[in-house]
Design a protein around this motif. Structure first.
Motif, PDB file in Angstrom:
ATOM      1  N   GLN A   1       0.812  -1.253  -0.198  1.00 31.38           N
ATOM      2  CA  GLN A   1      -0.796  -0.187   0.071  1.00 31.38           C
ATOM      3  C   GLN A   1       1.175   1.332   0.089  1.00 31.38           C
ATOM      4  O   GLN A   1       0.513   1.967  -0.046  1.00 31.38           O
ATOM      5  N   ARG A   2       2.210   0.992   0.497  1.00 31.25           N
ATOM      6  CA  ARG A   2       2.877   2.487   0.295  1.00 31.25           C
ATOM      7  C   ARG A   2       2.543   3.088  -1.685  1.00 31.25           C
ATOM      8  O   ARG A   2       3.055   2.440  -2.308  1.00 31.25           O
ATOM      9  N   ASN A   3       2.482   4.377  -1.343  1.00 28.21           N
ATOM     10  CA  ASN A   3       2.817   5.285  -1.936  1.00 28.21           C
ATOM     11  C   ASN A   3       3.939   6.566  -1.726  1.00 28.21           C
ATOM     12  O   ASN A   3       3.950   7.371  -0.598  1.00 28.21           O
ATOM     13  N   SER A   4       4.173   6.902  -2.652  1.00 28.77           N
ATOM     14  CA  SER A   4       5.463   8.184  -2.147  1.00 28.77           C
ATOM     15  C   SER A   4       3.996   9.637  -2.355  1.00 28.77           C
ATOM     16  O   SER A   4       3.720   9.078  -3.309  1.00 28.77           O
ATOM     17  N   VAL A   5       4.232  10.031  -1.403  1.00 23.85           N
ATOM     18  CA  VAL A   5       2.831  11.068  -1.907  1.00 23.85           C
ATOM     19  C   VAL A   5       3.127  12.604  -1.659  1.00 23.85           C
ATOM     20  O   VAL A   5       4.287  12.849  -1.345  1.00 23.85           O
TER      21      VAL A   5
ATOM     22  N   PRO B   1       6.961  21.894  -3.362  1.00 25.13           N
ATOM     23  CA  PRO B   1       6.042  22.045  -1.679  1.00 25.13           C
ATOM     24  C   PRO B   1       5.323  20.848  -0.582  1.00 25.13           C
ATOM     25  O   PRO B   1       5.861  21.237  -0.296  1.00 25.13           O
ATOM     26  N   LYS B   2       5.942  19.787  -1.430  1.00 28.55           N
ATOM     27  CA  LYS B   2       5.170  19.154  -0.098  1.00 28.55           C
ATOM     28  C   LYS B   2       6.608  19.059   1.133  1.00 28.55           C
ATOM     29  O   LYS B   2       6.887  18.776   2.028  1.00 28.55           O
ATOM     30  N   VAL B   3       7.900  19.917   0.888  1.00 25.52           N
ATOM     31  CA  VAL B   3       9.165  19.578   1.963  1.00 25.52           C
ATOM     32  C   VAL B   3       8.372  20.586   2.685  1.00 25.52           C
ATOM     33  O   VAL B   3       8.502  20.790   4.009  1.00 25.52           O
TER      34      VAL B   3
ATOM     35  N   ALA C   1       3.946   9.413   2.945  1.00 22.54           N
ATOM     36  CA  ALA C   1       5.523   9.960   3.363  1.00 22.54           C
ATOM     37  C   ALA C   1       5.864   9.905   2.155  1.00 22.54           C
ATOM     38  O   ALA C   1       5.788   9.716   1.313  1.00 22.54           O
ATOM     39  N   SER C   2       7.415  10.736   1.701  1.00 21.74           N
ATOM     40  CA  SER C   2       7.756  10.524   0.030  1.00 21.74           C
ATOM     41  C   SER C   2       9.124  10.373   0.169  1.00 21.74           C
ATOM     42  O   SER C   2      10.081  11.769   0.853  1.00 21.74           O
ATOM     43  N   PRO C   3       9.808   9.867   0.307  1.00 19.29           N
ATOM     44  CA  PRO C   3      11.445   9.577  -0.019  1.00 19.29           C
ATOM     45  C   PRO C   3      12.160  10.875  -1.269  1.00 19.29           C
ATOM     46  O   PRO C   3      11.565  10.648  -2.557  1.00 19.29           O
ATOM     47  N   MET C   4      12.941  12.038  -1.139  1.00 16.87           N
ATOM     48  CA  MET C   4      13.372  13.233  -1.820  1.00 16.87           C
ATOM     49  C   MET C   4      15.283  13.281  -1.942  1.00 16.87           C
ATOM     50  O   MET C   4      15.658  13.411  -1.022  1.00 16.87           O
ATOM     51  N   SER C   5      15.613  12.934  -3.267  1.00 19.24           N
ATOM     52  CA  SER C   5      16.852  13.375  -3.635  1.00 19.24           C
ATOM     53  C   SER C   5      17.428  14.885  -4.269  1.00 19.24           C
ATOM     54  O   SER C   5      18.496  14.610  -4.766  1.00 19.24           O
ATOM     55  N   GLY C   6      15.842  15.137  -4.609  1.00 26.62           N
ATOM     56  CA  GLY C   6      15.915  16.139  -5.678  1.00 26.62           C
ATOM     57  C   GLY C   6      16.215  17.338  -4.853  1.00 26.62           C
ATOM     58  O   GLY C   6      15.504  18.787  -4.389  1.00 26.62           O
ATOM     59  N   PHE C   7      17.511  17.717  -4.007  1.00 24.96           N
ATOM     60  CA  PHE C   7      17.684  18.745  -2.819  1.00 24.96           C
ATOM     61  C   PHE C   7      19.433  18.690  -3.302  1.00 24.96           C
ATOM     62  O   PHE C   7      20.045  18.618  -3.778  1.00 24.96           O
TER      63      PHE C   7
ATOM     64  N   TRP D   1      -2.195   9.897  -6.186  1.00 31.02           N
ATOM     65  CA  TRP D   1      -2.005   8.253  -6.579  1.00 31.02           C
ATOM     66  C   TRP D   1      -1.565   7.156  -5.468  1.00 31.02           C
ATOM     67  O   TRP D   1      -0.540   7.748  -4.403  1.00 31.02           O
ATOM     68  N   PRO D   2      -1.944   6.378  -6.248  1.00 28.88           N
ATOM     69  CA  PRO D   2      -1.343   5.421  -5.300  1.00 28.88           C
ATOM     70  C   PRO D   2      -0.243   4.443  -6.235  1.00 28.88           C
ATOM     71  O   PRO D   2       0.403   5.607  -6.594  1.00 28.88           O
ATOM     72  N   GLN D   3       0.396   3.415  -4.963  1.00 31.59           N
ATOM     73  CA  GLN D   3       1.550   3.565  -5.556  1.00 31.59           C
ATOM     74  C   GLN D   3       1.568   2.599  -7.374  1.00 31.59           C
ATOM     75  O   GLN D   3       0.758   2.283  -7.397  1.00 31.59           O
TER      76      GLN D   3
ATOM     77  N   PRO E   1       3.002   0.823 -10.960  1.00 31.97           N
ATOM     78  CA  PRO E   1       3.344  -0.252 -10.954  1.00 31.97           C
ATOM     79  C   PRO E   1       4.206  -0.299 -11.009  1.00 31.97           C
ATOM     80  O   PRO E   1       5.165   1.026 -11.892  1.00 31.97           O
ATOM     81  N   ARG E   2       5.234  -2.074 -11.088  1.00 38.01           N
ATOM     82  CA  ARG E   2       5.833  -2.293 -11.054  1.00 38.01           C
ATOM     83  C   ARG E   2       6.264  -3.041 -11.904  1.00 38.01           C
ATOM     84  O   ARG E   2       5.490  -3.903 -12.711  1.00 38.01           O
ATOM     85  N   ARG E   3       7.716  -3.263 -11.911  1.00 37.95           N
ATOM     86  CA  ARG E   3       8.247  -4.422 -13.617  1.00 37.95           C
ATOM     87  C   ARG E   3       7.793  -5.687 -13.182  1.00 37.95           C
ATOM     88  O   ARG E   3       8.096  -5.499 -11.717  1.00 37.95           O
TER      89      ARG E   3
END
Ligand SMILES: Cc1cc2nc3c(=O)[nH]c(=O)nc-3n(C[C@H](O)[C@H](O)[C@H](O)COP(=O)(O)O)c2cc1C
Length: 205
Positions: A11-15, A70-72, A153-159, A190-192, A194-196
């Protein structure tokens, strides 16, 4: 029935959209970091540190250094998850609770210390690799623990790594590996994605 841990992974999604009115108190933030700190790390070095940016001014400063995402500032907290360059000298102190409790023989602690010293001396980039690995596991724990508490949550490397290090006075040995926003999700995320397929990413050797 799906195990709760697997259900959480599923269920985890990057919000992207957080309730900007929602706040987390310091006790909740401390509890979350308690869970993050249960992540594994090489030699149990626990080479991480977390800056919980939750003031309006701090979040605005961080948002500017994160391409104005914005989410920051909209999430209740944005954590700067730092990996710390490990050193073998600090390992004695890190292992001492395991030795004192009788879990680990003292000779084992000494042997781990010399293995770490050799490894970090022989492979120049190993300290940085280890810092990134440890911080990434901790970030993952942090997100899952948040989810268990009803947060998103959302992980972010854009900084801007150098900018964040300067603005939040990180130490020379601290690498801001990831930002993790945590808060209450709005309904329009969005929900999670699709994955490979497994056959594309798995090799059975
Ligand atoms: C290392 C890493 C860096 C990321 N950086 C950002 C980012 O800067 N901004 C952002 O909105 N999402 C970022 N994400 C989130 C990804 O876009 C997201 O995990 C991916 O699209 C899959 O979405 P899902 O987890 O909801 O399925 C990052 C994820 C990871 C693992």
């Amino acid at each position: 029935m799906t195990h709760p841990l697997l259900a959480a992974i599923e269920q985890r999604n990057s919000v992207n959209h957080f309730d900007a009115q929602h706040q987390l108190d310091d006790a909740s933030i401390e509890a979350l970091i308690g869970w993050a700190g249960r992540a594994p790390s090489a030699f149990n070095l626990q080479n991480w540190r977390f800056v919980a940016v939750r003031s309006a001014a701090g979040k605005q400063r961080l948002r500017e250094l994160a391409w104005n995402q914005p989410k920051v500032s909209e999430a209740a907290v944005t954590f700067i998850v730092c990996g710390v360059l490990p050193c073998a000298e600090s390992l004695g102190e890190r292992l001492s609770p395991a030795v004192a409790s009788g879990l680990m023989p003292s000779e084992m602690a000494l042997s781990w210390q010399s293995s770490a010293a050799r490894m970090y001396a022989e492979v120049p980039h190993s300290r940085r690799d280890e810092a990134v690995r440890s911080a990434t596991f901790a970030a993952s724990n942090l997100m899952l623990a948040g989810q268990a508490l009803g947060l998103a949550a959302s992980p972010m490397s854009g900084f801007d790594i150098a900018g964040v290090s300067r603005a939040f006075a990180l130490g020379d040995e601290e690498i801001p590996v990831m930002l993790v926003t945590l808060g209450r999700a709005q309904a329009n995320n969005w929900p999670q994605k699709p994955r490979r397929p497994v056959e594309e990413i798995l090799e059975l050797a």
